[in-house]
Design a protein around this motif. Sequence first.
Motif, PDB file in Angstrom:
ATOM      1  N   ASN A   1     -10.487  13.705   3.579  1.00  0.00           N
ATOM      2  CA  ASN A   1      -9.034  13.520   3.544  1.00  0.00           C
ATOM      3  C   ASN A   1      -8.616  12.090   3.241  1.00  0.00           C
ATOM      4  N   ILE A   2      -9.510  11.292   2.684  1.00  0.00           N
ATOM      5  CA  ILE A   2      -9.180   9.913   2.340  1.00  0.00           C
ATOM      6  C   ILE A   2      -8.949   9.846   0.833  1.00  0.00           C
ATOM      7  N   PRO A   3      -7.747   9.483   0.382  1.00  0.00           N
ATOM      8  CA  PRO A   3      -7.511   9.379  -1.065  1.00  0.00           C
ATOM      9  C   PRO A   3      -8.271   8.209  -1.645  1.00  0.00           C
ATOM     10  N   VAL A   4      -8.963   8.445  -2.729  1.00  0.00           N
ATOM     11  CA  VAL A   4      -9.724   7.394  -3.389  1.00  0.00           C
ATOM     12  C   VAL A   4      -9.209   7.266  -4.813  1.00  0.00           C
ATOM     13  N   PRO A   5      -9.421   6.121  -5.455  1.00  0.00           N
ATOM     14  CA  PRO A   5      -8.916   5.939  -6.806  1.00  0.00           C
ATOM     15  C   PRO A   5      -9.518   6.940  -7.779  1.00  0.00           C
ATOM     16  N   ASN A   6      -8.787   7.277  -8.790  1.00  0.00           N
ATOM     17  CA  ASN A   6      -9.214   8.267  -9.768  1.00  0.00           C
ATOM     18  C   ASN A   6     -10.130   7.619 -10.797  1.00  0.00           C
TER      19      ASN A   6
ATOM     20  N   SER B   1      -5.614  -4.646   2.692  1.00  0.00           N
ATOM     21  CA  SER B   1      -4.674  -3.572   2.995  1.00  0.00           C
ATOM     22  C   SER B   1      -3.333  -4.123   3.465  1.00  0.00           C
ATOM     23  N   VAL B   2      -3.381  -5.095   4.369  1.00  0.00           N
ATOM     24  CA  VAL B   2      -2.144  -5.703   4.853  1.00  0.00           C
ATOM     25  C   VAL B   2      -1.437  -6.437   3.719  1.00  0.00           C
ATOM     26  N   LEU B   3      -2.200  -7.014   2.815  1.00  0.00           N
ATOM     27  CA  LEU B   3      -1.592  -7.714   1.683  1.00  0.00           C
ATOM     28  C   LEU B   3      -0.842  -6.744   0.773  1.00  0.00           C
ATOM     29  N   PHE B   4      -1.374  -5.553   0.565  1.00  0.00           N
ATOM     30  CA  PHE B   4      -0.663  -4.553  -0.231  1.00  0.00           C
ATOM     31  C   PHE B   4       0.694  -4.229   0.396  1.00  0.00           C
ATOM     32  N   GLN B   5       0.715  -4.049   1.708  1.00  0.00           N
ATOM     33  CA  GLN B   5       1.978  -3.742   2.368  1.00  0.00           C
ATOM     34  C   GLN B   5       2.947  -4.921   2.302  1.00  0.00           C
ATOM     35  N   THR B   6       2.421  -6.139   2.348  1.00  0.00           N
ATOM     36  CA  THR B   6       3.283  -7.319   2.204  1.00  0.00           C
ATOM     37  C   THR B   6       3.896  -7.369   0.811  1.00  0.00           C
ATOM     38  N   ILE B   7       3.109  -7.038  -0.207  1.00  0.00           N
ATOM     39  CA  ILE B   7       3.629  -7.009  -1.577  1.00  0.00           C
ATOM     40  C   ILE B   7       4.724  -5.963  -1.711  1.00  0.00           C
ATOM     41  N   CYS B   8       4.524  -4.798  -1.098  1.00  0.00           N
ATOM     42  CA  CYS B   8       5.542  -3.743  -1.172  1.00  0.00           C
ATOM     43  C   CYS B   8       6.837  -4.191  -0.507  1.00  0.00           C
TER      44      CYS B   8
ATOM     45  N   GLN C   1      12.297  -3.107  -4.694  1.00  0.00           N
ATOM     46  CA  GLN C   1      12.897  -2.134  -5.600  1.00  0.00           C
ATOM     47  C   GLN C   1      11.915  -1.573  -6.625  1.00  0.00           C
ATOM     48  N   SER C   2      10.653  -1.915  -6.511  1.00  0.00           N
ATOM     49  CA  SER C   2       9.711  -1.544  -7.562  1.00  0.00           C
ATOM     50  C   SER C   2       9.006  -0.233  -7.240  1.00  0.00           C
ATOM     51  N   SER C   3       8.876   0.621  -8.258  1.00  0.00           N
ATOM     52  CA  SER C   3       8.098   1.863  -8.137  1.00  0.00           C
ATOM     53  C   SER C   3       6.808   1.785  -8.958  1.00  0.00           C
ATOM     54  N   ARG C   4       6.571   0.648  -9.612  1.00  0.00           N
ATOM     55  CA  ARG C   4       5.361   0.481 -10.425  1.00  0.00           C
ATOM     56  C   ARG C   4       4.160   0.189  -9.538  1.00  0.00           C
ATOM     57  N   VAL C   5       2.986   0.306 -10.124  1.00  0.00           N
ATOM     58  CA  VAL C   5       1.759   0.089  -9.384  1.00  0.00           C
ATOM     59  C   VAL C   5       1.575  -1.405  -9.117  1.00  0.00           C
TER      60      VAL C   5
ATOM     61  N   THR D   1       0.159   2.420  -5.542  1.00  0.00           N
ATOM     62  CA  THR D   1       1.604   2.593  -5.643  1.00  0.00           C
ATOM     63  C   THR D   1       2.224   2.354  -4.265  1.00  0.00           C
ATOM     64  N   ARG D   2       3.541   2.277  -4.234  1.00  0.00           N
ATOM     65  CA  ARG D   2       4.229   2.083  -2.956  1.00  0.00           C
ATOM     66  C   ARG D   2       3.939   3.230  -1.992  1.00  0.00           C
ATOM     67  N   GLN D   3       3.909   4.449  -2.504  1.00  0.00           N
ATOM     68  CA  GLN D   3       3.652   5.602  -1.646  1.00  0.00           C
ATOM     69  C   GLN D   3       2.262   5.544  -1.037  1.00  0.00           C
ATOM     70  N   GLU D   4       1.284   5.055  -1.792  1.00  0.00           N
ATOM     71  CA  GLU D   4      -0.093   4.980  -1.293  1.00  0.00           C
ATOM     72  C   GLU D   4      -0.273   3.880  -0.262  1.00  0.00           C
ATOM     73  N   CYS D   5       0.711   3.026  -0.081  1.00  0.00           N
ATOM     74  CA  CYS D   5       0.625   1.929   0.887  1.00  0.00           C
ATOM     75  C   CYS D   5       1.322   2.248   2.198  1.00  0.00           C
TER      76      CYS D   5
END
Length: 412
Positions: free
Chosen positions: A131-136, A212-219, A224-228, A259-263
């Motif tokens: 159940n862990i999403p991994v990159p495609n 991981s925390v850095l990704f959330q900080t970027i989000c 307003q961004s929906s891009r990766v 993406t924002r959703q994955e974070c």
Amino acid sequence: SASSAWLWEAWDLRQEIGLRIDIRPQTQPQHCRISFGFHHSATDGIGGFTFVSDVLRAYARACDDASLQRLKPRSLDGLWVRDGLAASPPSARQASTSPPASRSPSADESQPAVLQHVVADTHTPVAPAPNIPVPNIPAPAPAGGLSPKAIFAEVRRMLLTRPKPIDAYMQRSEPATYREPLAEEALDEDLLRGLRIVASERDCQLNDVCASVLFQTICDWNKQSSRVHRITVPVSLRSYAHRHMPAANCMSYIFLQRTRQECQSLDLLMSGIHWEVHAARHEGWSRIFILGLGWAECLPGLLRFIMRPSKCMSSLVLSDVGDVMRRMMRDFPRESGKIRIGGLRLERVSGCPPVRPKTRLAVGTVCYSGKMFLAAAGCPKTMGKAGTAAFLESYVERLRKLASQPHGGSPA
């Protein structure tokens, strides 16, 4: 403290050697700050810190202190070793290029010297948790290395994805007066211990937590961004055969993108990043960037087009050197957990990778004396001193909050 502006001015390697040093006194008596600036063509981060340890070693030899006698001086041959990256004396090359009996060099003799002795002769398949999403991305062959199809798919992902840059902090009308090299923060021993507990509870590494925390900080920053979003992580290609190589580039990159959703879930984010980093280090995925550049060189003008300054390769660069006392300075005398040689005591160490055009921020982490020191470098035209410091402060605040929470829970 501010350092000289020339540390961040353009380099002319026809007139310079790729090294700049600035020494400035501090407000406290008997304190000074030494700043080393390295051109990235001269050395990578690990080589830079190893060079600093060589400087400390040379200082130790000049001090008449009995406690320093156990420090072995660097041999001149050892300082020349580049293990095939440049000319070196035969005695040094022979000493450095013989791997231990438990390892064997790559059978592909057509690989560049930088890729020799990089991947061990065993490939343990990486199985992500349920159940862990991994990159495609396609999985590498368990025993046969990387297939051309897998390499092509990953190179295409690197080059065709358009990551979202960090939102600019400064208005275009503001002058680019930012010339201080780094914005800096620190995490004390208790907070660093808390982050390591978080990593251990989730079967991850400390750098997985930081990314991981850095990704959330970027989000949070790019509201307003929906891009990766993409984080570029330097990966060392050094092996046992490179143990005598103090400086030079022996590295590649991996590209973490979400993406924002994955974070949204930090637990899932850490698990997925841990899988990617593990695959890069133990399955050969870190070689793909180097191999892709080699392919691009085969077509005239392609490499120049791919690396053009107007292209945003990454949202941010994150470099983790690790514990410098364990990796580069383990044989230095210590006092209260800090290196002390002669009359000098090393209070703190920090460093940061360079900022590429269109990549507006770079963050570096270094562990020293039981603490973590974080540094950020920002683009002077878009981030400025205030923007760089604000982003780093937001990132460190998230790390502090995560490290201070009761352990055993699931962070948001």
